[in-house]
Design a protein around this motif. Structure first.
Motif, PDB file in Angstrom:
ATOM      1  N   GLU A 165       0.843  -1.195   0.000  1.00 26.32           N
ATOM      2  CA  GLU A 165       0.000   0.000   0.000  1.00 26.32           C
ATOM      3  C   GLU A 165       0.880   1.247   0.000  1.00 26.32           C
ATOM      4  O   GLU A 165       1.823   1.354   0.787  1.00 26.32           O
ATOM      5  N   ILE A 166       0.556   2.194  -0.903  1.00 22.97           N
ATOM      6  CA  ILE A 166       1.336   3.420  -1.040  1.00 22.97           C
ATOM      7  C   ILE A 166       0.448   4.615  -0.707  1.00 22.97           C
ATOM      8  O   ILE A 166      -0.677   4.724  -1.197  1.00 22.97           O
ATOM      9  N   LEU A 167       0.981   5.509   0.122  1.00 23.77           N
ATOM     10  CA  LEU A 167       0.240   6.712   0.516  1.00 23.77           C
ATOM     11  C   LEU A 167       0.495   7.820  -0.515  1.00 23.77           C
ATOM     12  O   LEU A 167       1.593   8.359  -0.616  1.00 23.77           O
ATOM     13  N   LEU A 168      -0.541   8.142  -1.286  1.00 27.08           N
ATOM     14  CA  LEU A 168      -0.483   9.223  -2.266  1.00 27.08           C
ATOM     15  C   LEU A 168      -1.816   9.953  -2.257  1.00 27.08           C
ATOM     16  O   LEU A 168      -2.882   9.319  -2.183  1.00 27.08           O
ATOM     17  N   GLY A 169      -1.791  11.268  -2.314  1.00 24.93           N
ATOM     18  CA  GLY A 169      -3.037  12.028  -2.304  1.00 24.93           C
ATOM     19  C   GLY A 169      -3.815  11.891  -1.024  1.00 24.93           C
ATOM     20  O   GLY A 169      -5.040  12.056  -1.015  1.00 24.93           O
ATOM     21  N   GLN A 210      -3.835   8.840  -8.665  1.00 21.61           N
ATOM     22  CA  GLN A 210      -4.050   8.743  -7.221  1.00 21.61           C
ATOM     23  C   GLN A 210      -3.765  10.063  -6.512  1.00 21.61           C
ATOM     24  O   GLN A 210      -4.458  10.420  -5.550  1.00 21.61           O
ATOM     25  N   SER A 211      -2.754  10.819  -6.980  1.00 21.41           N
ATOM     26  CA  SER A 211      -2.407  12.072  -6.311  1.00 21.41           C
ATOM     27  C   SER A 211      -3.180  13.274  -6.845  1.00 21.41           C
ATOM     28  O   SER A 211      -3.118  14.362  -6.260  1.00 21.41           O
ATOM     29  N   GLY A 212      -3.894  13.087  -7.971  1.00 18.43           N
ATOM     30  CA  GLY A 212      -4.665  14.189  -8.528  1.00 18.43           C
ATOM     31  C   GLY A 212      -3.828  15.202  -9.295  1.00 18.43           C
ATOM     32  O   GLY A 212      -4.268  16.324  -9.525  1.00 18.43           O
ATOM     33  N   ARG A 213      -2.661  14.822  -9.695  1.00 25.35           N
ATOM     34  CA  ARG A 213      -1.767  15.726 -10.433  1.00 25.35           C
ATOM     35  C   ARG A 213      -1.794  15.405 -11.922  1.00 25.35           C
ATOM     36  O   ARG A 213      -2.040  14.272 -12.325  1.00 25.35           O
TER      37      ARG A 213
END
Length: 395
Positions: A165-169, A210-213
């Motif tokens: 699991e990766i924390l992004l956004g 995922q980050s919205g960029r």
């Protein structure tokens, strides 16, 4: 001449402990120079390989931080790819965040890359596969992790098929591990584990989703002709400025030049440290002069007897200079051997290849021998100029 050499060596053997201390002084100075120059060579090689392993292309294109409204977008990527001498260009995104694997949170640098990124940045696959064009087009939740992260949690490197699991956004999202790569900055990670994060690579499209960029942090560019780096850099900036209608907002960094500047800085530091170590050779030379002055006083009657039976000033002078030469040469060779041995053991301890600067070692030996000879001239001349009558009356 052979008789003179034999007699000079015999005189050194008379005072074994004194000769030993003098030789040791020279050996320590030479060993210091050898260790410093060898560490410098190993350091330059390690820094170069570490920068390469962290993943950098020939050129790195970024938007200046002072211009927050200007960023790099897909249109900018296409513009860069159309510049003459550009062989390939890939978008690069990165974010310092956290990953969750088997319930363990880890500081991680997440890189968003394109397919074929391994042709520009250094990604060496160990298990599984690399990110492909299908992953990028579908914004698939797949990733590559480095061997350091895999080994720390599974005690093995092949963890293909596991989930992370990766924390992004602001949210954690599961990604399937499709490949394990060689750790970027492996030496740095081992020495500075608390400060150098592990690396995870994901499709840049998935990272954007995922980050919205929609923008990139930079674009890694591989050029065809390395000799045209400066002109290519100017062309890239000019093309971006024309495409966006903005001036002085883009920067192109030559990674190879940065590494060269770092090498030059390390070289300057090495020279300074070598000069400091060289001071010990001067001190050792003074030691030779002191020991030989004592020897002249101890052997005054012997010198008088030799001169009274026909020994010339040249013979007496040569005998003492040979003694100075012998002590300097033996100490220099011993010091070089000690320095090379210590350097080899140190490199083996950190699992690094040892690189000797043979030119610097040879120069140090020549300088040491020359210094010993120079400091031996005065005692030799003093001995040669003694009058036989005065020498024979000396008590």
């Amino acid at each position: 001449m052979i008789a003179i050499v034999k007699h000079a060596v015999r005189n050194l053997a008379r005072k074994k402990f004194r000769t030993f201390l003098t030789v040791i002084g020279i050996a320590i100075g030479i060993a210091s120079v050898v260790i410093i120059t060898t560490v410098s060579e190993i350091g330059k090689q390690a820094i170069t390989s570490e920068l390469d392993s962290l993943g950098v292309g020939s050129l790195s294109v970024t938007a200046l931080a002072t211009q927050s409204q200007v960023q790099l977008y897909p249109g900018d990527l296409d513009t860069i790819r159309q510049v003459d001498n550009v062989e390939s260009a890939v978008p690069v995104m990165y974010e310092y965040t956290f990953t969750n694997l088997r319930g363990s949170l880890t500081d991680t640098m997440v890189w968003g890359i394109d397919s074929g990124a391994d042709q520009i940045i250094s990604i060496e696959i160990l298990h599984g596969r690399l990110i492909n064009s299908g992953d990028v087009l579908a914004s698939s939740n797949v990733c590559l992790i480095d061997e350091t992260l895999a080994a720390s949690l599974y005690n093995r490197t092949n963890v293909v098929g596991k989930s992370i699991e990766i924390l992004l956004g602001g949210t954690y999202c599961p990604y399937e591990i499709v490949g394990v790569v060689k750790s970027g900055g492996n030496i740095l990670q081992s020495l500075m584990e608390s400060y150098v994060p592990t690396f995870v690579y994901v499709p840049y499209s998935a990272m954007q989703r995922q980050s919205g960029r929609t923008s990139f942090n930079s674009v890694a560019v591989k050029i065809q002709n390395d000799k045209a780096i400066d002109s290519t850099s100017k062309s890239i900036i000019a093309s971006l400025e024309q495409y966006n209608g903005a001036k002085d907002v883009y920067s192109v960094e030559d990674v190879a030049r940065q590494k060269k500047q770092l090498d030059n800085l390390l070289q300057i530091v090495t020279i300074i440290l070598t000069l400091i170590a060289g001071i010990s050779l001067i001190v050792a030379g003074l030691g030779i002069m002191t020991i030989m002055m004592v020897s002249v006083n101890e052997r005054t009657r012997e010198i008088g007897i030799k001169k009274s039976i026909g020994a010339t000033k040249r013979i007496i002078r040569t005998e003492f200079l040979i003694e100075a030469f012998a002590m300097s040469l033996i100490g220099s060779i011993a010091g070089a051997g000690i320095g090379m041995a210590v350097s080899f053991l140190g490199a083996a301890l950190f699992s690094m290849d040892v690189l000797y600067n043979l030119r610097a070692i040879a120069t140090a030996i020549v300088f040491s021998v020359a210094t010993g000879m120079v400091f031996g001239v005065y005692p030799a001349n003093k001995a040669a100029n003694l009058k036989p009558v005065d020498a024979l009356r000396f008590e």
